[in-house]
Scaffold this motif. Structure first.
Motif, mmCIF file in Angstrom:
data_model
loop_
_atom_site.group_PDB
_atom_site.id
_atom_site.type_symbol
_atom_site.label_atom_id
_atom_site.label_comp_id
_atom_site.label_asym_id
_atom_site.label_seq_id
_atom_site.Cartn_x
_atom_site.Cartn_y
_atom_site.Cartn_z
ATOM 1 N N PRO A 27 0.806 -1.230 0.000
ATOM 2 C CA PRO A 27 0.000 0.000 0.000
ATOM 3 C C PRO A 27 0.840 1.282 0.000
ATOM 4 N N HIS A 28 2.158 1.161 0.070
ATOM 5 C CA HIS A 28 2.998 2.346 0.225
ATOM 6 C C HIS A 28 3.335 2.963 -1.127
ATOM 7 N N PRO A 29 3.620 4.272 -1.126
ATOM 8 C CA PRO A 29 3.953 4.943 -2.392
ATOM 9 C C PRO A 29 5.342 4.553 -2.886
ATOM 10 N N ALA A 30 5.495 4.515 -4.197
ATOM 11 C CA ALA A 30 6.812 4.238 -4.781
ATOM 12 C C ALA A 30 7.756 5.390 -4.484
ATOM 13 N N SER A 31 9.036 5.082 -4.377
ATOM 14 C CA SER A 31 10.039 6.114 -4.134
ATOM 15 C C SER A 31 10.454 6.744 -5.450
ATOM 16 N N ASP A 32 11.111 7.868 -5.367
ATOM 17 C CA ASP A 32 11.502 8.620 -6.561
ATOM 18 C C ASP A 32 12.321 7.764 -7.516
#
Length: 459
Positions: free
Chosen positions: A30-35
């Motif tokens: 559920p976490h956002p992808a990193s840059d």
């Protein structure tokens, strides 16, 4: 700028423990992808991230009420949540994660559940003073170094089935919902000294390369060490077990120190094997038998000052290989059973000032050296038939009958201070030297036909 969602998916195979709360065998991060990546910091390779940045992101995630604290299949250099108090009802889910060094949960507080199932940790797991209200599941957790649970407060059920660790240190911990350490493998020692278990404690089928320390621990329900293999010794001195102690098929290569152990519900130690000294001096057992049927003792055995308030103290078919089997000032409310026991020439048996309210049963026993009984009082019958004994000293007061039929004494036999209030039977007994009956008193009928008294080696 809002980041896209991490692309990582975790597929649970048939061997995974997904739990009743899992509706699917596929978990999506559920976490956002990193840059610059399709994945979040937790699911990128360790060499592509900075440990400090991952730790910061982890701490932010677990304190954010709007994000689930789930890190299934993640990869960490280190997990550091030491000293944190997580939001109410927060849950931590690290199933299947890989941690290169340590997991640090020291002084952390968690109201919800913690899941460390199938987590692989290269270093230590530190849970000193960890306070968890919910269930803690560590099934198949692999710890390369120490697993430390000292002074932890675990209110829910603790399950570490199938775990492995270098050592386990859980002194003064509280497992209020009980604990399961079944099918575990520990390279060195396990210490649970002064810990308390509010529910059942299961350690069955676990292999230990070192010592198991249960000294001064308290078990409010059942404690099971069944089928354990322990290379070192076991310390259970001054421990308390309220719901019965299971030792069946346990193998202990070293010593068993169970001095002043208190057990309610009886002890089942059938087919156990002990390689060193067994010291149960001061044992108190109530509400059930103490049963060592078919057990093997390679070292000395001490039940001095033991109190068995249950139905029986049993050593049926037990094997005593070396050192004395001592029952000095022991008290047994029920029967004392040594039937078919085999004692080697290096294992004398001593009953001194012992009280048995029920029967003493020794039929078909083999005493290779000495059986020394002095000041023994038996409330009912004594069955000493079909036995073989080297030197016999028989100072026993028997309220019921004595059966000595077909017993063979190969050396000296002395019946001084023996009192039999009921009938006595010596049919076909054999003495290789003249028995001494000084001060013996037989108060009822005596059957003594076919007694054989002859010098050892005589025709």
């Amino acid at each position: 700028m809002e980041h896209s969602r991490c692309a990582y998916e975790h597929v649970f195979d048939a061997a995974d423990e997904t739990g009743a709360d899992e509706s699917s065998s596929v978990w999506r991060c559920p976490h956002p992808a990193s840059d610059g990546s399709a994945r979040c910091l937790f699911h990128r390779p360790v060499e592509e991230t900075r440990p400090a940045a991952v730790t910061e992101a982890l701490r932010e995630a677990v304190t954010d009420d709007g994000r689930p604290s789930a890190f299934v299949g993640a990869t960490f250099e280190r997990v550091d949540l030491a000293g944190m108090t997580l939001p109410p009802d927060a849950r931590l889910d690290f199933r299947g994660a890989m941690v290169k060094s340590d997991i640090d949960l020291r002084d952390a507080t968690l109201d919800g559940a913690l899941r460390l199932d199938r987590v692989s940790v290269g270093g230590a797991v530190c849970m000193q003073r960890f306070d968890a209200t919910g269930a803690v599941s560590c099934r198949h957790l692999q710890v390369g170094d120490r697993w430390v649970l000292c002074e932890a407060e675990l209110s829910g059920r603790f399950d570490a089935t199938g775990f492995s660790a270098g050592s386990v240190v859980a002194t003064e911990a509280r497992f209020e919902g009980g604990a399961t350490f079944r099918k575990g493998v520990v390279d060195d020692d396990v210490s649970l000294a002064k810990s308390r278990f509010g529910g059942p404690a299961w350690f069955s089928h676990t292999r230990l390369g070192g010592r198991l320390d249960l000294g001064n621990a308290a078990f409010d329900h059942r404690l099971s060490l069944a089928h354990c293999r322990i290379r070192g010794g076991v310390v259970a001195a001054s421990a308390t077990v309220e719901g019965g102690l299971s030792l069946e098929h346990v193998v202990v290569d070293g010593e068993l120190n169970a001095t002043r152990l208190t057990v309610g519900g009886g002890i089942d130690a059938t087919t156990a094997a002990f390689g060193g000294r067994v010291d149960c001096a001061g044992l108190t057992a109530r509400d059930g038998p103490v049963d060592f049927t078919h057990s093997a003792f390679d070292g000395p055995v001490y039940f001095d000052n033991a109190t068995v308030e249950g139905r029986a103290l049993r050593f049926r078919n037990a094997r005593f290989g070396s050192g004395p089997a001592s029952f000095v000032r022991a008290a047994v409310d029920g029967e004392f059973d040594l039937s078919d026991a085999v004692c080697s020439a290096d294992s004398p048996v001593r009953l001194v000032e012992t009280t048995v309210d029920g029967c003493v049963i020794c039929d078909h026993a083999r005493f290779g050296d000495e059986l020394f009984c002095s000041g023994v009082r038996v409330g009912r019958d004594v069955d000493f038939s079909d036995c073989t004994v080297g030197t016999l000293t028989f100072g026993v007061e028997i309220e019921g009958r004595l059966d000595f039929a077909y017993t063979h004494v190969t050396d000296a036999a002395a019946f001084g201070d023996t009192v039999v209030h009921g009938p006595a039977r010596f049919t076909s007994a054999r003495f290789d030297a003249d028995p001494s009956l000084t001060e013996a008193a037989l108060g009822d009928t005596v059957a003594a036909y076919d007694i054989s008294v002859e010098p050892a080696g005589g025709s």
